[in-house]
Design an enzyme around this catalytic site. Structure first.
Site, mmCIF file in Angstrom:
data_model
loop_
_atom_site.group_PDB
_atom_site.id
_atom_site.type_symbol
_atom_site.label_atom_id
_atom_site.label_comp_id
_atom_site.label_asym_id
_atom_site.label_seq_id
_atom_site.Cartn_x
_atom_site.Cartn_y
_atom_site.Cartn_z
ATOM 1 N N SER A 1 44.835 88.043 57.165
ATOM 2 C CA SER A 1 45.230 87.950 55.758
ATOM 3 C C SER A 1 44.517 89.066 55.014
ATOM 4 C CB SER A 1 44.782 86.587 55.204
ATOM 5 O OG SER A 1 44.846 86.572 53.788
ATOM 6 N N TYR B 1 38.280 80.015 54.020
ATOM 7 C CA TYR B 1 39.480 80.737 54.488
ATOM 8 C C TYR B 1 39.136 82.216 54.708
ATOM 9 C CZ TYR B 1 44.398 82.277 54.631
ATOM 10 O OH TYR B 1 45.613 82.822 55.005
#
Ligand code: NAD
Length: 253
Positions: free
Chosen positions: A137, A150
Site C-alpha cells: 500500500s 496497518y
C-alpha cells in the site's frame, strides 16, 4: 496475449476487489487462476466469471489450511505466480489501539504473506519464470494517522519483498510489491463509513477526503492495480525485482 498459458496463478483474497481484478487480468493472459479466500461460496461464484479459474477455501492465518490449500492448488502443476493480496484494515488512534488489534492486522497482512510465500518457496526456486507479487500500500511507503498497525504491516511487506528478491535473485523468480493509494473497493468503503461515522461528513465529502491523499485527487480503480500485476508477470518484466511500485497519482509522501 497468451504468454501465461499453462501457468498456475494463486491469488489470495481473490474473490473480491483488487484480487478478483488481478485474477481476471492474469486469466486474460492465459493463466489458470486459483482464487483463495475464506468465503467458499463467494469464491466459487466469482471463479465462474473468470476463465479457467477455480476456488479454494483458505484462511491465511491458519498455517495448516494454507499448506493444504496450496497442495490442492498444485494439482494441475507447479505454481509459478503468487499474488499475496489478502489483507485487512481498521483504524484507531494509537493511544486507543489494543495489542490484540495490532496483532490481528499483522497476522493477516504480514504473517499471512509469510505463510503463503513459504508454501510456494520450492515451486518458485525452481520455476522457469516465477512471480511473487505482494499487494502492499502507499501506507507501506509513508505514514498516516490512525493506522499505525496497518502502516507497520504494509512496511513489513515491503521489507519481505526486498529481502526475498535479493535472496532469490539468481533464480528465475522475481518478488515485487505494488503500493496503491485508496482504491474503490470494499476496503475503501470501510474507510468512507468510518469518516462518515466519526465526522458526520456526507458520503461525497468522505470520498473527497480520501481522494485528497492522491495528487490526482481521485480514488484508483481495481483495473489500474491489476494492470501492473499483469505487466509484472510478462516475461520481459523479469529485470524488475525487489521494487515497491507506488500507484497513487504522484508523489504524496
Ligand atoms: P477487499 O476487502 O475487497 O479484499 C481483501 C480480501 O482479502 C477479501 O477477499 C478478504 O476476504 C480477504 N481476506 C481477508 N482476510 C483474509 C484471511 N484471513 N484469509 C484469506 N483471505 C482474507 O479489499 P481490497 O481493497 O481489494 O484489498 C486487497 C489488498 O489491497 C489488501 O491487501 C489491501 O490492504 C490492499 N490495499 C487496498 C487499498 C484500498 O484502498 N482498497 C489500498 C492499498 C492497498
Amino acid at each position: 496475449m497468451g504468454h501465461l498459458k499453462g501457468q498456475t496463478a494463486v491469488i489470495t483474497g481473490g474473490g473480491t476487489g483488487i484480487g478478483l481484478a488481478i485474477a481476471r487480468r492474469l486469466a486474460a493472459d492465459g493463466a489458470n487462476c486459483v482464487l483463495m479466500g475464506r468465503n467458499l461460496e463467494r469464491l466459487e461464484t466469482q471463479a465462474k466469471t473468470v476463465e479457467r479459474a477455480r476456488a479454494i477455501q483458505c484462511d491465511v492465518t491458519d498455517s495448516a489450511a494454507v499448506e493444504a490449500a496450496f497442495e490442492d492448488a498444485r494439482r494441475d502443476g507447479p505454481i509459478s505466480i503468487l499474488v499475496n493480496n489478502a489483507g485487512i484494515a481498521s483504524s484507531a488512534p494509537f493511544h486507543r489501539m489494543g495489542e490484540d488489534e495490532f496483532l490481528r492486522i499483522q497476522d493477516v497482512n504480514v504473517t499471512g504473506v509469510f505463510r503463503c510465500t513459504k508454501a510456494v518457496a520450492n515451486d518458485m526456486r525452481t520455476a522457469e519464470s516465477g512471480r511473487v507479487i505482494n499487494i502492499s500500500s502507499i501506507a507501506g511507503l509513508s505514514g498516516g494517522p490512525y493506522i499505525t498497525h496497518y502502516c507497520a504491516s504494509k512496511h513489513a511487506v515491503i521489507g519481505m519483498t526486498r529481502a526475498l528478491s535479493a535472496e532469490w535473485a539468481k533464480t528465475n523468480t522475481t518478488v515485487n510489491a505494488i503500493c496503491p493509494g485508496y482504491v474503490r473497493t470494499e476496503m475503501a468503503e470501510g474507510a468512507i463509513r468510518t469518516i462518515i461515522e466519526k465526522t458526520g461528513a456526507t458520503r461525497e465529502q468522505a470520498i473527497a477526503e480520501l481522494a485528497k491523499n492522491n495528487p490526482q485527487g481521485r480514488l484508483l480503480e481495481v483495473e489500474e492495480v491489476a494492470e501492473i500485476a499483469g505487466w509484472l508477470c510478462h516475461p520481459d518484466s523479469r529485470s524488475i525485482n525487489g521494487q515497491a511500485i507506488a500507484l497513487n497519482g504522484g508523489h504524496s509522501m
